[in-house]
Enzyme design. Structure first.
Site, PDB file in Angstrom:
ATOM      1  N   HIS A 118      -2.846  -9.016  -7.861  1.00 39.50           N
ATOM      2  CA  HIS A 118      -3.126  -8.233  -6.647  1.00 39.50           C
ATOM      3  C   HIS A 118      -3.341  -9.159  -5.449  1.00 39.50           C
ATOM      4  O   HIS A 118      -2.910  -8.877  -4.340  1.00 39.50           O
ATOM      5  CB  HIS A 118      -4.366  -7.357  -6.858  1.00 39.50           C
ATOM      6  CG  HIS A 118      -4.172  -6.317  -7.916  1.00 39.50           C
ATOM      7  ND1 HIS A 118      -3.026  -5.573  -8.023  1.00 39.50           N
ATOM      8  CD2 HIS A 118      -4.968  -5.896  -8.931  1.00 39.50           C
ATOM      9  CE1 HIS A 118      -3.123  -4.731  -9.048  1.00 39.50           C
ATOM     10  NE2 HIS A 118      -4.295  -4.918  -9.623  1.00 39.50           N
ATOM     11  N   ASP A 154       5.065  -2.512  -6.432  1.00 36.53           N
ATOM     12  CA  ASP A 154       4.733  -2.440  -7.856  1.00 36.53           C
ATOM     13  C   ASP A 154       4.955  -3.795  -8.544  1.00 36.53           C
ATOM     14  O   ASP A 154       5.757  -4.606  -8.088  1.00 36.53           O
ATOM     15  CB  ASP A 154       5.624  -1.358  -8.496  1.00 36.53           C
ATOM     16  CG  ASP A 154       5.018  -0.799  -9.762  1.00 36.53           C
ATOM     17  OD1 ASP A 154       3.892  -1.183 -10.127  1.00 36.53           O
ATOM     18  OD2 ASP A 154       5.686   0.038 -10.395  1.00 36.53           O
ATOM     19  N   LEU A 200       5.606  -3.794  15.624  1.00 35.88           N
ATOM     20  CA  LEU A 200       5.667  -3.144  14.311  1.00 35.88           C
ATOM     21  C   LEU A 200       4.399  -2.337  14.017  1.00 35.88           C
ATOM     22  O   LEU A 200       3.291  -2.815  14.246  1.00 35.88           O
ATOM     23  CB  LEU A 200       5.846  -4.203  13.215  1.00 35.88           C
ATOM     24  CG  LEU A 200       5.834  -3.672  11.779  1.00 35.88           C
ATOM     25  CD1 LEU A 200       7.210  -3.196  11.369  1.00 35.88           C
ATOM     26  CD2 LEU A 200       5.323  -4.706  10.798  1.00 35.88           C
TER      27      LEU A 200
END
Ligand code: V07
Length: 258
Positions: A55, A38, A149
């Protein structure tokens, strides 16, 4: 004049860590870390930039945090990239965000393949624009064999939608006699969620000061530790990740004490 040499900086950093006596316990690193990324819009606003610039900066930071998470031995990193509610944003912003998976993967996919990262997604994949789907499908295909990962991107994801969707499937399977009502338990229910096969998140991080779940992993976070920071996502770095991991380990140590 003072000349800074690389080895001097390194020594100082190591000393600072020793002074504080903080080191991660390699045996209790959370296996699954989820992050609500956020504050990208606010990051941009504070710099007089348009939200989309935030963004984009947030996207670059995803790359850095993937590297840090992988380095610390985290197995699954789930990132909340786009929620089912985010469609309500201005059309131009949504269109920009929907190009980010393509841009991210055009830039970083070769590195991810090299680092043994496996790309997965959760959420309603069918509801995405076809160019977005195509880029992500390519990344999934190229990283399928990797066992490092797991980069799990929550895209067009909403937890309540996920729950209702699971109920629909379960009822259908009961009607088809593939399962019976008595088979319905927590384990079976979990297997109907997008996160099927993944362990629940051990740690959930949310940046930018908000302290809510916002329709993210409701069922899966029943026992998850939550960690919040005021920092905006583009400013979330390895140092902060380490702090979150340390706090997680300290909480676990306290519970284990009695
Ligand atoms: C998105 C950047 C991060 C901040 C939050 C919203 C915007 C990376 C991806 C990505 C990476 C790999 C992949 C698919 C997507 C991404 C969306 C938005 C939709 F396989 N950043 N990022 N996807 N933002």
């Amino acid at each position: 004049m003072q000349i800074k040499l690389p080895f001097m900086r390194k020594t100082k950093r190591a000393t600072e860590q020793l002074d504080k006596g903080i080191e991660l316990d390699l045996h209790t690193i959370p296996e699954h870390v989820a992050i609500i990324m956020d504050g990208n819009g606010r990051w941009a606003k504070e710099r007089g930039l348009p939200r989309i610039a935030g963004h984009k900066e947030g996207m670059s930071n995803v790359r850095k945090v993937v590297a840090s998470a992988s380095k610390h031995g985290i197995k699954i990193l789930t990132l909340y990239a786009f929620s089912t509610e985010n469609w309500n944003r201005p059309k131009t912003e949504v269109e920009f965000i929907m190009k980010l998976p393509m841009e991210f993967l055009n830039t970083y996919l070769p590195e991810l393949v090299e680092e043994n990262v496996q790309v997965q997604t959760i959420g309603d994949f069918d509801g995405l624009p076809s160019h977005t789907k195509k880029a992500i499908q390519e990344a999934k295909d190229q990283t399928r064999g990797n066992n490092g990962l797991i980069l799990n991107i929550a895209l067009n994801y909403g937890s309540r939608h996920e729950i209702i969707r699971a109920i629909h499937s379960i009822v259908q399977d009961v009607q088809n006699s593939e399962i019976s009502i008595d088979d319905i338990n927590e384990e079976l229910y979990s297997s109907y969620l997008y996160t099927n096969g993944m362990i629940d998140p051990d740690l959930l991080i949310r940046t930018s000061g908000e302290q809510r779940l916002s329709n993210f992993l409701l069922w899966q976070s029943a026992y998850t530790e939550f960690w919040f920071t005021e920092k905006y996502w583009p400013d979330f770095d390895e140092q902060l990740l380490k702090q979150a991991l340390l706090d997680f380990q300290n909480r676990k140590r306290r519970y284990g004490g009695i």
